[in-house]
Design a protein around this motif. Structure first.
Motif, PDB file in Angstrom:
ATOM      1  N   VAL A 114       0.863  -1.179   0.000  1.00  0.00           N
ATOM      2  CA  VAL A 114       0.000   0.000   0.000  1.00  0.00           C
ATOM      3  C   VAL A 114       0.902   1.233   0.000  1.00  0.00           C
ATOM      4  N   GLY A 115       0.627   2.180  -0.877  1.00  0.00           N
ATOM      5  CA  GLY A 115       1.443   3.389  -0.921  1.00  0.00           C
ATOM      6  C   GLY A 115       0.658   4.603  -1.366  1.00  0.00           C
ATOM      7  N   VAL A 116       1.156   5.771  -0.988  1.00  0.00           N
ATOM      8  CA  VAL A 116       0.632   7.050  -1.470  1.00  0.00           C
ATOM      9  C   VAL A 116       1.840   7.918  -1.795  1.00  0.00           C
ATOM     10  N   VAL A 117       1.819   8.566  -2.939  1.00  0.00           N
ATOM     11  CA  VAL A 117       2.943   9.394  -3.349  1.00  0.00           C
ATOM     12  C   VAL A 117       2.443  10.658  -4.034  1.00  0.00           C
ATOM     13  N   VAL A 118       3.202  11.725  -3.894  1.00  0.00           N
ATOM     14  CA  VAL A 118       2.896  12.964  -4.616  1.00  0.00           C
ATOM     15  C   VAL A 118       3.428  12.844  -6.039  1.00  0.00           C
ATOM     16  N   ASP A 119       2.562  13.011  -7.016  1.00  0.00           N
ATOM     17  CA  ASP A 119       2.966  13.050  -8.422  1.00  0.00           C
ATOM     18  C   ASP A 119       3.103  14.513  -8.809  1.00  0.00           C
ATOM     19  N   ARG A 120       4.338  15.008  -8.820  1.00  0.00           N
ATOM     20  CA  ARG A 120       4.561  16.444  -9.061  1.00  0.00           C
ATOM     21  C   ARG A 120       4.266  16.821 -10.506  1.00  0.00           C
ATOM     22  N   ASN A 121       4.430  15.898 -11.422  1.00  0.00           N
ATOM     23  CA  ASN A 121       4.133  16.198 -12.826  1.00  0.00           C
ATOM     24  C   ASN A 121       2.643  16.425 -13.043  1.00  0.00           C
ATOM     25  N   GLU A 122       1.824  15.569 -12.426  1.00  0.00           N
ATOM     26  CA  GLU A 122       0.373  15.680 -12.591  1.00  0.00           C
ATOM     27  C   GLU A 122      -0.285  16.555 -11.529  1.00  0.00           C
ATOM     28  N   GLU A 126       4.285   4.500   2.710  1.00  0.00           N
ATOM     29  CA  GLU A 126       4.261   3.104   2.261  1.00  0.00           C
ATOM     30  C   GLU A 126       4.034   2.172   3.440  1.00  0.00           C
ATOM     31  N   VAL A 127       3.238   1.151   3.214  1.00  0.00           N
ATOM     32  CA  VAL A 127       3.181  -0.010   4.105  1.00  0.00           C
ATOM     33  C   VAL A 127       3.566  -1.193   3.223  1.00  0.00           C
ATOM     34  N   ASN A 128       4.771  -1.686   3.444  1.00  0.00           N
ATOM     35  CA  ASN A 128       5.279  -2.752   2.582  1.00  0.00           C
ATOM     36  C   ASN A 128       6.180  -3.710   3.373  1.00  0.00           C
ATOM     37  N   LYS A 170      -6.929   4.750   5.760  1.00  0.00           N
ATOM     38  CA  LYS A 170      -6.236   5.280   6.931  1.00  0.00           C
ATOM     39  C   LYS A 170      -4.801   5.705   6.598  1.00  0.00           C
ATOM     40  N   VAL A 171      -4.142   4.973   5.704  1.00  0.00           N
ATOM     41  CA  VAL A 171      -2.799   5.388   5.245  1.00  0.00           C
ATOM     42  C   VAL A 171      -2.908   6.725   4.522  1.00  0.00           C
ATOM     43  N   TYR A 172      -3.922   6.857   3.676  1.00  0.00           N
ATOM     44  CA  TYR A 172      -4.096   8.119   2.952  1.00  0.00           C
ATOM     45  C   TYR A 172      -4.392   9.257   3.925  1.00  0.00           C
ATOM     46  N   SER A 173      -5.193   8.998   4.939  1.00  0.00           N
ATOM     47  CA  SER A 173      -5.517  10.020   5.935  1.00  0.00           C
ATOM     48  C   SER A 173      -4.269  10.476   6.684  1.00  0.00           C
ATOM     49  N   ALA A 174      -3.434   9.523   7.097  1.00  0.00           N
ATOM     50  CA  ALA A 174      -2.185   9.864   7.791  1.00  0.00           C
ATOM     51  C   ALA A 174      -1.264  10.668   6.883  1.00  0.00           C
ATOM     52  N   PHE A 175      -1.189  10.259   5.628  1.00  0.00           N
ATOM     53  CA  PHE A 175      -0.380  10.959   4.611  1.00  0.00           C
ATOM     54  C   PHE A 175      -0.812  12.423   4.505  1.00  0.00           C
ATOM     55  N   LYS A 176      -2.112  12.652   4.420  1.00  0.00           N
ATOM     56  CA  LYS A 176      -2.639  14.016   4.290  1.00  0.00           C
ATOM     57  C   LYS A 176      -2.409  14.833   5.558  1.00  0.00           C
ATOM     58  N   LYS A 177      -2.677  14.237   6.710  1.00  0.00           N
ATOM     59  CA  LYS A 177      -2.522  14.952   7.984  1.00  0.00           C
ATOM     60  C   LYS A 177      -1.093  15.411   8.201  1.00  0.00           C
ATOM     61  N   LEU A 188      -1.826  -6.294   9.688  1.00  0.00           N
ATOM     62  CA  LEU A 188      -0.799  -5.489  10.362  1.00  0.00           C
ATOM     63  C   LEU A 188       0.110  -4.793   9.351  1.00  0.00           C
ATOM     64  N   ALA A 189       0.569  -3.609   9.720  1.00  0.00           N
ATOM     65  CA  ALA A 189       1.601  -2.921   8.947  1.00  0.00           C
ATOM     66  C   ALA A 189       2.954  -3.435   9.427  1.00  0.00           C
ATOM     67  N   ALA A 190       3.523  -4.385   8.691  1.00  0.00           N
ATOM     68  CA  ALA A 190       4.775  -5.010   9.111  1.00  0.00           C
ATOM     69  C   ALA A 190       5.976  -4.095   8.895  1.00  0.00           C
ATOM     70  N   ASP A 191       5.858  -3.159   7.972  1.00  0.00           N
ATOM     71  CA  ASP A 191       6.908  -2.161   7.753  1.00  0.00           C
ATOM     72  C   ASP A 191       6.223  -0.853   7.390  1.00  0.00           C
ATOM     73  N   ALA A 192       6.906   0.250   7.598  1.00  0.00           N
ATOM     74  CA  ALA A 192       6.278   1.548   7.340  1.00  0.00           C
ATOM     75  C   ALA A 192       7.313   2.565   6.890  1.00  0.00           C
ATOM     76  N   VAL A 193       6.922   3.356   5.898  1.00  0.00           N
ATOM     77  CA  VAL A 193       7.740   4.463   5.403  1.00  0.00           C
ATOM     78  C   VAL A 193       6.865   5.710   5.374  1.00  0.00           C
TER      79      VAL A 193
END
Length: 362
Positions: A96-104, A183-185, A169-176, A196-201
């Motif tokens: 699961v991931g969320v990233v800023v796409d600066r081009n778009e 990333e949860v990977n 919830k990952v997206y909410s944390a990202f925005k806050k 469970l989130a076994a790893d987090a970035v």
């Protein structure tokens, strides 16, 4: 700014994302409740393959491995602390991931059924297994958006609600947190059916510090103490200048001649011999860094002070390759110091970058 895994997990957990039981330590343990995972808290990817993640079944074994990691280096990063977590029995792994796409100019939510490996590797070998959802500026990411992504990925009707909830919830944390990457990977399903989130970035926007309590984060504390601006990158040539614009231009020139910047480091104005030495040692601390490109336009920064700092570092690290371009205050004296110590310099940053990249690449 990159957060350590334990910091990212704490934030995710505060946003309702379950994480394994764990503690952060810099010393041996007095007790463990069962088999554990010992994870070096370093800001690099691939630490598992580099020996930065170890397993132990007993207290003696855990303490032995803690002792072997603390103070060591993992992929050029010094290990100061460890995250000790319960060992979990994994049934399935997702990404699961969320990233800023600066081009778009939007955020992109990403999901894959291939968790536990680099997303770049999945994109290269199995791009069809990556599901993306762009969130337009001013729009919300809603639960039905997450569920639609998971349907496309082929998850079962039983798993979709649970995993969709985590994605939201990952997206909410990202925005806050004004994130630029979350990333949860892997996001894991355990043999007991837990998620469970076994790893987090979590990487956050430096410019949003006034909105948050960044002082609680390790990297921000280090930046606050630092006498220079430093951003770590993945290349092998440290790039150092005095002034952000000059340093950025130096990075572009290094790239133009086939080099890969290992960092952005701006020593600012009026840097002393001691600051230059400290900056160079910081920029070249990782084993992957093979050389340093130094570009100085001296005003209140004296070229002779810069040269003295370079020579001090060269005495400690004679294997390092340097390319220097300096102009301005005490330029003649600075160049004389470099010449006496067999450090070459160039009259243009193009010539300096070209000379260094040729040496490094050969």
């Amino acid at each position: 700014m990159k957060l350590h895994e334990y910091e990212a997990k704490r934030i995710f957990n505060e946003n309702g994302i379950p994480i394994p039981k764990g503690i952060v330590t810099k010393t041996k343990l007095e007790d463990i409740e069962g088999p554990v995972v010992i994870k070096a808290q370093v800001l690099v990817g691939g630490r598992g393959k580099a020996g930065g993640i170890l397993f132990a079944d007993t207290l003696n074994e855990a303490n032995s491995k803690i002792e072997s990691l603390i103070g060591k280096e993992v992929k050029g990063e010094h290990v100061e602390s460890l995250l000790i977590e319960e060992k979990i029995k994994i049934l399935k792994e997702y990404y699961v991931g969320v990233v800023v796409d600066r081009n778009e100019k939007n955020n992109v939510v990403i999901f894959s059924t291939e968790g536990g490996v680099d997303i770049e590797e999945i994109a290269r070998t199995s791009p069809e297994k990556i599901i993306k959802y762009p969130v337009e500026a001013g729009s919300e990411f809603l639960p039905y958006n997450a569920r639609n992504m998971l349907k496309k990925a082929g998850l079962s009707s039983e798993e979709i609600p649970k995993v969709a909830d985590i994605i939201c919830k990952v997206y909410s944390a990202f925005k806050k947190m004004d994130g630029v990457l979350a990333e949860v990977n892997p996001l894991v399903i355990t043999s007991e059916g837990k998620i469970l989130a076994a790893d987090a970035v979590l990487n956050v926007d430096d410019d949003a510090y006034f909105k948050h309590s960044y002082m609680e984060f390790e990297e921000f504390k280090k930046q606050e103490k630092s006498e220079f601006a430093y951003v770590e990158l993945d290349g092998d040539i440290a790039v150092i200048g005095n002034g952000a614009g000059l340093t950025l231009a130096s990075m572009d020139v290094v790239k133009e001649f086939g080099g890969n910047p290992a960092c952005f480091l701006d020593i600012g104005g009026g840097a002393t011999r001691e600051i230059v030495k400290s900056a160079l040692l910081k920029a070249t601390a990782r084993n992957s860094v093979k050389g340093a490109f130094i570009n100085i336009l001296g005003g209140i920064t004296r070229c002779d002070e810069v040269s003295k700092g370079i020579v001090d570092v060269l005495k400690e690290k004679p294997e390092l390759k340097f390319a220097v371009r300096m102009m301005g205050t005490n330029e003649k004296e600075g160049r004389e110091i470099l010449t006496k110590n067999n450090v070459s310099y160039e009259n243009s940053m193009e010539d300096a970058a070209k000379a260094l990249t040729k040496i490094i690449n050969n």
